[in-house]
Design a protein around this motif. Sequence first.
Motif, PDB file in Angstrom:
ATOM      1  N   MET A   1     -16.874   6.345   9.449  1.00 60.09           N
ATOM      2  CA  MET A   1     -17.551   7.130  10.500  1.00 60.09           C
ATOM      3  C   MET A   1     -18.428   8.188   9.855  1.00 60.09           C
ATOM      4  SD  MET A   1     -16.737   6.971  13.972  1.00 60.09           S
ATOM      5  CE  MET A   1     -17.644   5.451  13.979  1.00 60.09           C
TER       6      MET A   1
ATOM      7  N   ARG B   1     -17.570  -6.726   4.940  1.00 55.88           N
ATOM      8  CA  ARG B   1     -16.626  -5.960   4.127  1.00 55.88           C
ATOM      9  C   ARG B   1     -16.330  -6.675   2.807  1.00 55.88           C
ATOM     10  NH1 ARG B   1     -13.983  -1.937   6.599  1.00 55.88           N
ATOM     11  NH2 ARG B   1     -14.382  -2.784   8.630  1.00 55.88           N
ATOM     12  N   ALA B   2     -16.283  -8.023   2.877  1.00 55.25           N
ATOM     13  CA  ALA B   2     -15.932  -8.801   1.692  1.00 55.25           C
ATOM     14  C   ALA B   2     -17.000  -8.673   0.604  1.00 55.25           C
ATOM     15  CB  ALA B   2     -15.754 -10.272   2.067  1.00 55.25           C
TER      16      ALA B   2
ATOM     17  N   ILE C   1     -15.049  -0.803  -3.256  1.00 58.74           N
ATOM     18  CA  ILE C   1     -15.029   0.651  -3.171  1.00 58.74           C
ATOM     19  C   ILE C   1     -13.970   1.214  -4.113  1.00 58.74           C
ATOM     20  CG2 ILE C   1     -14.637   2.632  -1.668  1.00 58.74           C
ATOM     21  CD1 ILE C   1     -15.516   0.709   0.658  1.00 58.74           C
TER      22      ILE C   1
ATOM     23  N   LEU D   1     -12.497   4.883  -4.976  1.00 60.97           N
ATOM     24  CA  LEU D   1     -12.525   6.315  -4.691  1.00 60.97           C
ATOM     25  C   LEU D   1     -11.821   7.074  -5.801  1.00 60.97           C
ATOM     26  CD1 LEU D   1     -11.725   6.399  -0.896  1.00 60.97           C
ATOM     27  CD2 LEU D   1     -13.942   6.409  -2.030  1.00 60.97           C
ATOM     28  N   GLN D   2     -11.803   8.395  -5.676  1.00 56.25           N
ATOM     29  CA  GLN D   2     -11.089   9.210  -6.658  1.00 56.25           C
ATOM     30  C   GLN D   2      -9.599   9.139  -6.389  1.00 56.25           C
ATOM     31  OE1 GLN D   2     -12.579  13.225  -7.086  1.00 56.25           O
ATOM     32  NE2 GLN D   2     -14.347  12.655  -5.889  1.00 56.25           N
ATOM     33  N   SER D   3      -8.850   9.121  -7.451  1.00 56.67           N
ATOM     34  CA  SER D   3      -7.384   9.218  -7.433  1.00 56.67           C
ATOM     35  C   SER D   3      -6.702   8.577  -6.229  1.00 56.67           C
ATOM     36  CB  SER D   3      -6.935  10.679  -7.525  1.00 56.67           C
ATOM     37  OG  SER D   3      -7.401  11.418  -6.427  1.00 56.67           O
ATOM     38  N   TRP D   4      -6.559   7.264  -6.340  1.00 56.29           N
ATOM     39  CA  TRP D   4      -5.776   6.548  -5.351  1.00 56.29           C
ATOM     40  C   TRP D   4      -4.328   6.530  -5.829  1.00 56.29           C
ATOM     41  CZ3 TRP D   4      -9.878   2.621  -3.618  1.00 56.29           C
ATOM     42  CH2 TRP D   4      -9.931   2.574  -2.235  1.00 56.29           C
ATOM     43  N   ARG D   5      -3.373   6.598  -4.929  1.00 58.94           N
ATOM     44  CA  ARG D   5      -1.964   6.616  -5.360  1.00 58.94           C
ATOM     45  C   ARG D   5      -1.150   5.502  -4.725  1.00 58.94           C
ATOM     46  NH1 ARG D   5       0.365  11.721  -3.191  1.00 58.94           N
ATOM     47  NH2 ARG D   5      -0.991  11.199  -1.454  1.00 58.94           N
ATOM     48  N   ASP D   6      -1.837   4.580  -4.052  1.00 57.04           N
ATOM     49  CA  ASP D   6      -1.089   3.609  -3.251  1.00 57.04           C
ATOM     50  C   ASP D   6      -0.474   2.488  -4.096  1.00 57.04           C
ATOM     51  OD1 ASP D   6      -3.763   2.869  -3.794  1.00 57.04           O
ATOM     52  OD2 ASP D   6      -3.479   1.150  -2.502  1.00 57.04           O
ATOM     53  N   HIS D   7       0.354   1.684  -3.460  1.00 59.06           N
ATOM     54  CA  HIS D   7       0.957   0.483  -4.047  1.00 59.06           C
ATOM     55  C   HIS D   7       1.667   0.748  -5.370  1.00 59.06           C
ATOM     56  CE1 HIS D   7      -1.974  -1.337  -1.206  1.00 59.06           C
ATOM     57  NE2 HIS D   7      -1.015  -2.209  -1.049  1.00 59.06           N
TER      58      HIS D   7
ATOM     59  N   LEU E   1      -4.252  -9.011  -3.447  1.00 58.34           N
ATOM     60  CA  LEU E   1      -5.441  -8.504  -2.762  1.00 58.34           C
ATOM     61  C   LEU E   1      -6.583  -9.517  -2.855  1.00 58.34           C
ATOM     62  CD1 LEU E   1      -5.336  -4.739  -3.797  1.00 58.34           C
ATOM     63  CD2 LEU E   1      -4.650  -5.770  -1.639  1.00 58.34           C
TER      64      LEU E   1
ATOM     65  N   ARG F   1      -4.796   3.634 -14.493  1.00 57.24           N
ATOM     66  CA  ARG F   1      -4.784   3.544 -13.042  1.00 57.24           C
ATOM     67  C   ARG F   1      -6.215   3.415 -12.508  1.00 57.24           C
ATOM     68  NH1 ARG F   1      -1.978   3.565  -7.823  1.00 57.24           N
ATOM     69  NH2 ARG F   1      -3.876   2.778  -6.937  1.00 57.24           N
TER      70      ARG F   1
ATOM     71  N   ASP G   1      -7.975   0.564 -10.352  1.00 62.27           N
ATOM     72  CA  ASP G   1      -8.720   0.791  -9.113  1.00 62.27           C
ATOM     73  C   ASP G   1     -10.066   0.071  -9.151  1.00 62.27           C
ATOM     74  OD1 ASP G   1      -6.823   2.280  -7.815  1.00 62.27           O
ATOM     75  OD2 ASP G   1      -7.533   4.183  -8.609  1.00 62.27           O
TER      76      ASP G   1
ATOM     77  N   ILE H   1      -9.459  -3.562  -8.612  1.00 59.96           N
ATOM     78  CA  ILE H   1      -9.276  -3.857  -7.184  1.00 59.96           C
ATOM     79  C   ILE H   1     -10.626  -3.820  -6.479  1.00 59.96           C
ATOM     80  CG2 ILE H   1      -8.208  -3.082  -5.045  1.00 59.96           C
ATOM     81  CD1 ILE H   1      -5.895  -2.003  -6.711  1.00 59.96           C
TER      82      ILE H   1
ATOM     83  N   ASP I   1      -1.139   8.424   1.347  1.00 56.82           N
ATOM     84  CA  ASP I   1      -1.337   8.038  -0.055  1.00 56.82           C
ATOM     85  C   ASP I   1      -2.489   7.054  -0.248  1.00 56.82           C
ATOM     86  OD1 ASP I   1      -0.436   5.497   0.492  1.00 56.82           O
ATOM     87  OD2 ASP I   1       1.517   5.749  -0.411  1.00 56.82           O
ATOM     88  N   GLY I   2      -3.167   6.686   0.828  1.00 60.53           N
ATOM     89  CA  GLY I   2      -4.365   5.856   0.680  1.00 60.53           C
ATOM     90  C   GLY I   2      -4.135   4.367   0.836  1.00 60.53           C
ATOM     91  N   THR I   3      -2.883   3.960   1.097  1.00 60.00           N
ATOM     92  CA  THR I   3      -2.625   2.528   1.261  1.00 60.00           C
ATOM     93  C   THR I   3      -3.435   1.960   2.427  1.00 60.00           C
ATOM     94  OG1 THR I   3      -0.382   2.928   0.501  1.00 60.00           O
ATOM     95  CG2 THR I   3      -0.811   0.801   1.487  1.00 60.00           C
TER      96      THR I   3
ATOM     97  N   ARG J   1      -7.065   1.607   1.555  1.00 63.19           N
ATOM     98  CA  ARG J   1      -7.217   0.407   0.725  1.00 63.19           C
ATOM     99  C   ARG J   1      -7.294  -0.824   1.623  1.00 63.19           C
ATOM    100  NH1 ARG J   1      -8.151   0.508  -4.323  1.00 63.19           N
ATOM    101  NH2 ARG J   1      -6.196   1.250  -5.186  1.00 63.19           N
TER     102      ARG J   1
ATOM    103  N   ALA K   1     -10.558  -1.249   3.221  1.00 65.29           N
ATOM    104  CA  ALA K   1     -11.677  -1.639   2.370  1.00 65.29           C
ATOM    105  C   ALA K   1     -11.702  -3.143   2.117  1.00 65.29           C
ATOM    106  CB  ALA K   1     -11.598  -0.892   1.039  1.00 65.29           C
ATOM    107  N   ILE K   2     -10.616  -3.816   2.475  1.00 69.83           N
ATOM    108  CA  ILE K   2     -10.485  -5.237   2.159  1.00 69.83           C
ATOM    109  C   ILE K   2     -10.686  -6.051   3.436  1.00 69.83           C
ATOM    110  CG2 ILE K   2      -8.747  -6.950   1.500  1.00 69.83           C
ATOM    111  CD1 ILE K   2      -7.716  -4.794  -0.448  1.00 69.83           C
ATOM    112  N   PRO K   3     -11.371  -7.186   3.346  1.00 66.53           N
ATOM    113  CA  PRO K   3     -11.591  -7.972   4.574  1.00 66.53           C
ATOM    114  C   PRO K   3     -10.252  -8.410   5.176  1.00 66.53           C
ATOM    115  CG  PRO K   3     -12.248  -9.219   2.604  1.00 66.53           C
ATOM    116  CD  PRO K   3     -12.010  -7.816   2.168  1.00 66.53           C
TER     117      PRO K   3
ATOM    118  N   ARG L   1     -10.556   3.530  12.245  1.00 68.38           N
ATOM    119  CA  ARG L   1     -11.964   3.911  12.194  1.00 68.38           C
ATOM    120  C   ARG L   1     -12.119   5.287  11.566  1.00 68.38           C
ATOM    121  NH1 ARG L   1     -13.203   2.683  17.379  1.00 68.38           N
ATOM    122  NH2 ARG L   1     -12.846   4.827  17.982  1.00 68.38           N
TER     123      ARG L   1
ATOM    124  N   ARG M   1      -4.380  15.075   1.163  1.00 68.24           N
ATOM    125  CA  ARG M   1      -3.694  15.254  -0.112  1.00 68.24           C
ATOM    126  C   ARG M   1      -3.773  16.728  -0.531  1.00 68.24           C
ATOM    127  NH1 ARG M   1      -5.566  11.156  -3.089  1.00 68.24           N
ATOM    128  NH2 ARG M   1      -7.512  12.245  -3.381  1.00 68.24           N
TER     129      ARG M   1
END
Lengths: 251, 254
Positions: A1, A22-23, A27, A29-35, A47, A90, A94, A97, B60-62, B65, B68-70, B235, B246
């Motif tokens: 948005m 999207r495919a 992207i 980004l800065q400092s992702w912490r997921d997964h 993924l 890390r 990213d 990914i 945490d951004g999951t 993520r 961002a993925i189709p 969205r 964070r």
Amino acid sequence: MRSAGQVSVLGQDPASGGEAWRARLGIVLQSWRDHGKWKVRELLAHLGEYYVPYSTARDPRPWDPDELVATVGLTEHANKKVGQLSGGQRRRLDVAIGIVGRPELLFLDEPTVGFDPEARREFHDLVHRLADGDHTTILLTTHDLDEAEKLADRILILAGGKVIANGSPDELTRQMSGEAEIRWTRDGQRFVHTSTESTRYVRELFQQYGDKIGDLEVRRASLEDTYMAMVQQFETGQTSGTAATFAEAAR
Amino acid sequence: MARSSPNIILLVVMLFMRGAKVPGLNFSLGATVLPSVLGMGIAFGGMLTLAQYLMVEREDGTLLRAKAIPNGMTGYLVGKIVLASGWTLLGLLLQLIPGLIFFNQVGVNGVGGWLVLVAVIVVGLVATLPLGAILGSLFSNPRNMGLVMFPIMGLIGVSGIFYPITQLPVWLQWIGQIFPIYWLGLGMRSALLPGQLAAVEIGHSWRQPETLGMLLLWAVIGLVVAPMVLRRMARRESGSSVAARREKAMQRVG
């Protein structure tokens, strides 16, 4: 948005872009912490699965996980948990990914913040490889002007939310200050001269003194000098202060 | 295992309640609480587990993520729904199996009882998971979980879980009957308790058609509203919103 204005990414407004659109994007980004509990290779393979329906003859998607792990230099950490990686590792994950779907357009948001020099160099090599090898456009933001100069084919400088410069690193330096600094020694004495016509000046210098000239050095303004000059020019030309200024480099 | 420990604590509490009697009947109060708690477990598992995942993983951004993925959002949600259902079922079994052993008055009433049991679990999850998704989308900060927990705790109090609802003032009974927690508890009791226990329920009946109807109603409401709320949340998810959250979280810790 978006907060205001108009955006078009790969010909579509991001707010209405579908899954196929999207495919085609990556992207980082800065400092992702997921997964954090996933293993590196597992996560990339998982993924990657999402991109299978969007595979085309020109862009076979996804990238093979083993190949991808090797590309970002994480082969020896392939079975490590994501949460155990160091900051630099890390970030490379990213990026992996980000490119697992072989994007046509890759966004990197200040990718080397907090990197040590070695990690930074490795990362720059990675970006070079990506940009050279595939038909991937990379858009990266950075505060590090050396990085921008090293990586970018085209640089946009933003100040106060406006684009104040746009061009190749060379064009920018030329456009801003046609002046170059010329240093030389003659008879053991040092000389410094600033000229907009450095080539002609040097030729005349040699015509006049010939072999007596030594230690010749012609230095154009670096991108950093150019940047400082531009931002200064922008700020003096504008009454309201610019809270955030940053350089954006596009490759 | 930490996730299942509340179930075990509840089981121990019920064992101590074995001596207490249901008012007016010679029947262990602990034995009636067990099915009710199983029903509550479905409501908790369905609503809170999913809500919690959404809140924490948004921070945490999951989720970003996934965005961002189709088709990443769909994949993410399917995964979380399976996971939340799995945890709920595991918690359920951890109480049901020892419960059937320790409380000899509790038992599945034949094939019909099993059918009712499975139906309550399935319809209960379908009714509560979308509610969890809605809660998780509306509250963006995992530290606001208390705000969600508080009214739910209150609801448990008026849903006849630990004490027959008929002992409450009528207006509280009505409030309790609006929400799925009461109906889940009732459905479980009807599957696991002897028929005579229906005497302490509203209308002296298990009201199984009403139970099914109310749970399906909640399921429909949830399934209509949840996608809208989830879409709105997805969205609004962006790199800057994750970074801002964070930042806020760091301030609180530091």
